[in-house]
Design a protein around this motif. Structure first.
Motif, PDB file in Angstrom:
ATOM      1  N   ASP A  55       0.826  -1.214   0.000  1.00  7.66           N
ATOM      2  CA  ASP A  55       0.000   0.000   0.000  1.00  7.66           C
ATOM      3  C   ASP A  55       0.856   1.259   0.000  1.00  7.66           C
ATOM      4  O   ASP A  55       0.522   2.253  -0.669  1.00  7.66           O
ATOM      5  CB  ASP A  55      -0.926   0.000   1.217  1.00  7.66           C
ATOM      6  CG  ASP A  55      -1.946  -1.123   1.173  1.00  7.66           C
ATOM      7  OD1 ASP A  55      -2.316  -1.556   0.064  1.00  7.66           O
ATOM      8  OD2 ASP A  55      -2.359  -1.589   2.256  1.00  7.66           O
ATOM      9  N   LEU A  56       1.959   1.238   0.741  1.00  5.50           N
ATOM     10  CA  LEU A  56       2.853   2.393   0.773  1.00  5.50           C
ATOM     11  C   LEU A  56       3.520   2.605  -0.579  1.00  5.50           C
ATOM     12  O   LEU A  56       3.684   3.740  -1.033  1.00  5.50           O
ATOM     13  CB  LEU A  56       3.909   2.218   1.871  1.00  5.50           C
ATOM     14  CG  LEU A  56       3.377   2.254   3.303  1.00  5.50           C
ATOM     15  CD1 LEU A  56       4.483   1.926   4.284  1.00  5.50           C
ATOM     16  CD2 LEU A  56       2.780   3.626   3.623  1.00  5.50           C
ATOM     17  N   PHE A  57       3.897   1.519  -1.228  1.00  7.24           N
ATOM     18  CA  PHE A  57       4.497   1.623  -2.568  1.00  7.24           C
ATOM     19  C   PHE A  57       3.502   2.278  -3.524  1.00  7.24           C
ATOM     20  O   PHE A  57       3.862   3.181  -4.293  1.00  7.24           O
ATOM     21  CB  PHE A  57       4.899   0.238  -3.080  1.00  7.24           C
ATOM     22  CG  PHE A  57       5.540   0.258  -4.433  1.00  7.24           C
ATOM     23  CD1 PHE A  57       6.920   0.338  -4.566  1.00  7.24           C
ATOM     24  CD2 PHE A  57       4.764   0.213  -5.588  1.00  7.24           C
ATOM     25  CE1 PHE A  57       7.519   0.370  -5.831  1.00  7.24           C
ATOM     26  CE2 PHE A  57       5.346   0.242  -6.851  1.00  7.24           C
ATOM     27  CZ  PHE A  57       6.731   0.318  -6.973  1.00  7.24           C
ATOM     28  N   ASP A  58       2.259   1.827  -3.463  1.00  6.23           N
ATOM     29  CA  ASP A  58       1.248   2.391  -4.361  1.00  6.23           C
ATOM     30  C   ASP A  58       1.035   3.875  -4.072  1.00  6.23           C
ATOM     31  O   ASP A  58       0.962   4.695  -5.000  1.00  6.23           O
ATOM     32  CB  ASP A  58      -0.071   1.638  -4.204  1.00  6.23           C
ATOM     33  CG  ASP A  58      -1.144   2.187  -5.121  1.00  6.23           C
ATOM     34  OD1 ASP A  58      -0.968   2.149  -6.352  1.00  6.23           O
ATOM     35  OD2 ASP A  58      -2.167   2.684  -4.599  1.00  6.23           O
ATOM     36  N   LYS A  59       0.966   4.218  -2.788  1.00  7.58           N
ATOM     37  CA  LYS A  59       0.711   5.613  -2.421  1.00  7.58           C
ATOM     38  C   LYS A  59       1.878   6.520  -2.799  1.00  7.58           C
ATOM     39  O   LYS A  59       1.692   7.576  -3.413  1.00  7.58           O
ATOM     40  CB  LYS A  59       0.426   5.705  -0.915  1.00  7.58           C
ATOM     41  CG  LYS A  59       0.063   7.110  -0.446  1.00  7.58           C
ATOM     42  CD  LYS A  59      -0.119   7.159   1.071  1.00  7.58           C
ATOM     43  CE  LYS A  59      -0.513   8.551   1.523  1.00  7.58           C
ATOM     44  NZ  LYS A  59      -0.531   8.685   3.000  1.00  7.58           N
TER      45      LYS A  59
END
Length: 261
Positions: A55-59
């Motif tokens: 999720d952090l990578f996507d954000k």
């Protein structure tokens, strides 16, 4: 974790360093901080905070967003681990200008150990320098000069360390951290508090900040503050101009619900 995509977005030359050295660490810190803003927009928009790496990578990489300490330092720390660094996530207590302190664990600090020396590598606090802070004793200290001032990290015992900034010729403590490595999910109760509790500063206030070539830009609901070496300039933030400010100083393209009203 797609290291190549991360380094492309952060404009990191992967061939420049092959070993986990202090020079490499400082390079990665600078590239990250000059690209990724500290921001709590999801908190203000009522969007749940996730510290799962996917999720952090996507954000951060796909959406070109930032985050607050748990997101920023966990993501950056995971990247450093992939690059061969030894990384620790430490619980910290923020010391506020009015003399009050935050709840324990309301900040997550990042420490990197290189050749048995510990360095603060905190990209998720806001006003910190674009390089690591060697944790030293009071004699000698290892101060670091940055565009926005002079900083140091000191440890008077084996259990804690303090991150400080020189203000009016006095060292002012920004936060005190425990030398007690945690798993990211040990911070879940404080992530919940800081993203949902009405008493949390992140719920009360909009906070966006990023280093600039001239110093630092910081945005609240009401003002954009441009901090330079010799002065500070304040610009009013309104529902009409905030999207332009976000793009110009923080490379953000996102709506902030309270500013849309």
């Amino acid at each position: 974790m797609d290291i190549q995509a991360i380094e492309h977005y952060l404009d990191i030359d992967s061939s420049q360093y092959n070993e986990p050295t202090v020079e490499a660490l400082d390079y990665y810190i600078k590239q990250y901080m000059m690209t990724v803003p500290f921001e709590n927009i999801n908190v203000q928009n009522g969007v749940p905070i996730s510290v799962e790496i996917e999720d952090l990578f996507d954000k951060i990489i796909n959406q070109h967003r930032g985050g607050f300490c748990y997101e920023m330092n966990h993501f950056f720390g995971t990247y450093l681990e992939e690059k061969g660094f030894t990384v620790y996530r430490m619980p910290a207590t923020i010391h506020q200008p009015d003399g009050h302190t935050s709840r324990h664990g309301s900040h997550m600090s990042l420490v990197v150990s290189i050749d048995d020396i510990n360095y603060v590598a905190d990209v998720g606090f806001g006003d910190l320098p674009l390089q690591s802070l060697r944790i030293g004793t009071l004699d000698p200290t290892h101060p670091v000069m940055d565009l926005t001032g002079q900083f140091r990290a000191i440890s008077e015992n084996e259990d804690t360390y303090s991150v400080q900034k020189l203000e009016n010729e006095q060292w002012v403590t920004r936060y005190v951290a425990e030398m007690k490595p945690q798993n990211i999910h040990d911070f879940d109760p404080m992530i919940e508090y800081n993203s949902k509790n009405p008493e949390s500063i992140f719920v009360k206030q909009l906070i966006i900040t990023k280093p600039q070539l001239f110093g630092r830009a910081t945005m609240s609901f009401n003002h954009l503050t441009l901090s330079k070496q010799d002065n500070k300039e304040k610009i009013d933030v309104t529902s009409d101009n905030y999207r332009d400010i976000l793009k110009k100083y923080f490379n953000l393209d996102v709506k902030i619900k309270p500013l849309e009203q």
